[in-house]
Design a protein around this motif. Sequence first.
Motif, short mmCIF file in Angstrom:
data_model
loop_
_atom_site.label_atom_id
_atom_site.label_comp_id
_atom_site.label_asym_id
_atom_site.label_seq_id
_atom_site.Cartn_x
_atom_site.Cartn_y
_atom_site.Cartn_z
N ARG A 1 0.81 -1.23 0.00
CA ARG A 1 0.00 0.00 0.00
C ARG A 1 0.84 1.28 0.00
N ARG A 2 2.15 1.10 -0.04
CA ARG A 2 3.08 2.24 -0.03
C ARG A 2 2.80 3.15 1.16
N MET A 3 2.80 2.54 2.33
CA MET A 3 2.48 3.25 3.58
C MET A 3 3.72 3.47 4.44
N ALA A 4 4.91 3.46 3.84
CA ALA A 4 6.13 3.59 4.64
C ALA A 4 6.13 4.87 5.46
N TYR A 5 5.70 5.98 4.86
CA TYR A 5 5.67 7.25 5.58
C TYR A 5 4.64 7.23 6.69
N PHE A 6 3.57 6.48 6.49
CA PHE A 6 2.56 6.34 7.54
C PHE A 6 3.18 5.62 8.75
N GLY A 7 3.90 4.53 8.48
CA GLY A 7 4.58 3.83 9.57
C GLY A 7 5.60 4.69 10.25
N ASP A 8 6.28 5.54 9.48
CA ASP A 8 7.27 6.45 10.03
C ASP A 8 6.62 7.44 10.99
N ALA A 9 5.48 7.99 10.59
CA ALA A 9 4.78 8.96 11.44
C ALA A 9 4.33 8.33 12.74
N VAL A 10 3.78 7.12 12.66
CA VAL A 10 3.33 6.43 13.87
C VAL A 10 4.52 6.05 14.75
N GLY A 11 5.62 5.64 14.11
CA GLY A 11 6.81 5.29 14.87
C GLY A 11 7.40 6.48 15.60
N HIS A 12 7.46 7.64 14.95
CA HIS A 12 7.99 8.83 15.59
C HIS A 12 7.11 9.29 16.75
N ALA A 13 5.81 9.00 16.66
CA ALA A 13 4.91 9.37 17.74
C ALA A 13 5.21 8.59 19.02
N ALA A 14 5.96 7.50 18.88
CA ALA A 14 6.29 6.68 20.04
C ALA A 14 7.08 7.48 21.08
N VAL A 15 7.92 8.41 20.63
CA VAL A 15 8.70 9.21 21.58
C VAL A 15 7.78 10.05 22.45
N LEU A 16 6.75 10.63 21.83
CA LEU A 16 5.77 11.40 22.61
C LEU A 16 5.04 10.47 23.58
N GLY A 17 4.74 9.27 23.15
CA GLY A 17 4.10 8.29 24.04
C GLY A 17 4.96 7.94 25.23
N VAL A 18 6.26 7.80 24.99
CA VAL A 18 7.19 7.52 26.09
C VAL A 18 7.17 8.66 27.10
N ALA A 19 7.26 9.89 26.60
CA ALA A 19 7.29 11.05 27.50
C ALA A 19 6.02 11.14 28.34
N LEU A 20 4.87 10.98 27.70
CA LEU A 20 3.60 11.07 28.44
C LEU A 20 3.47 9.93 29.45
N SER A 21 3.95 8.74 29.09
CA SER A 21 3.90 7.61 30.01
C SER A 21 4.70 7.90 31.27
N LEU A 22 5.91 8.45 31.08
CA LEU A 22 6.75 8.75 32.23
C LEU A 22 6.17 9.89 33.07
N MET A 23 5.51 10.84 32.41
CA MET A 23 4.92 11.97 33.14
C MET A 23 3.79 11.53 34.06
N ILE A 24 2.93 10.63 33.56
CA ILE A 24 1.77 10.22 34.36
C ILE A 24 1.94 8.82 34.94
N GLN A 25 3.16 8.30 34.84
CA GLN A 25 3.52 7.03 35.46
C GLN A 25 2.65 5.87 34.99
N LEU A 26 2.57 5.75 33.66
CA LEU A 26 1.90 4.62 33.04
C LEU A 26 2.96 3.68 32.47
N PRO A 27 2.63 2.40 32.25
CA PRO A 27 3.56 1.53 31.54
C PRO A 27 3.88 2.10 30.16
N VAL A 28 5.15 2.09 29.78
CA VAL A 28 5.55 2.71 28.52
C VAL A 28 4.84 2.09 27.33
N THR A 29 4.69 0.77 27.34
CA THR A 29 4.01 0.09 26.22
C THR A 29 2.59 0.61 26.04
N LEU A 30 1.88 0.80 27.15
CA LEU A 30 0.50 1.28 27.08
C LEU A 30 0.46 2.71 26.57
#
Length: 268
Positions: A33-62
């Motif tokens: 489907r030529r979605m490489a850039y889509f995967g890239d965008a979702v992957g980069h969002a992981a850093v924001l997810g890590v930061a928010l997880s640490l801020m509110i003390q949630l499991p990083v995976t969640l």
Amino acid sequence: MSGLLSEFMIRAALAGVGVALAAPWLGVFVVWRRMAYFGDAVGHAAVLGVALSLMIQLPVTLGVAAVAVTVALVIAALEHPRVGLGADALLGVMSHGALAFGLIAVSFLPGARLNLEAYLFGDILAVGWADVGVIWAGAAVIAAVIGWRWRGLLTATVNPDLAWSAGLNPDRDRRILTLALALLVALAIKVVGALLITALLVIPAAAARPLSRSPEMMLGVAMGIGVLSALVGLGLSYAADTPAGPSVVVVSVVCFVLGRAIGSLRTG
């Protein structure tokens, strides 16, 4: 040899193999489907997810999974023709914007800067048995869900109009693919990190494409390449003292080059 069989290397190998078996289920559709850039965008969002997880003390995976799903759904909503923004421009904005917001958020966390490299490039050697269990459970869920919707996803990928006429719902299947991709990002961040997740999705599947004669064969070959990349990359990392995540990706790239060469010889 004894070092390679030490407990932390066994955990790392199991984690790498688990992600390598899960990624091709989505990687083949990302390539088709030529979605490489889509995967890239979702992957980069992981850093924001890590930061928010640490801020509110949630499991990083969640936290990573929640942010990845949110970003993916926002992209899907903004792709509507009425928005008037090209998909490539939209994905560029979301990808780099999510990464930038994530890096800024991490900078406000005391001590987090010391661990930032692990979130960006992975730290597979630091996974515990609980992480291995989560990775394999998530991989099983991804395989089960995509396997269940395999035919529908294939039909919608080849011809969305045919899928609609056959009573399928390509929009629903795209949402399923999006949710599964978010789960994979959450699983893979400790293995290869946010910046290399797309490589794990795309490269094994792209390497398998010229070697395969059917979608199912491409999936199987991509799994084999992924597992080989994980194990050889870990061995290379141990022997040469190189970063584990990038080493796995380098082996994948070598497999891609060899796959393209073999494919050219076959067609030539």
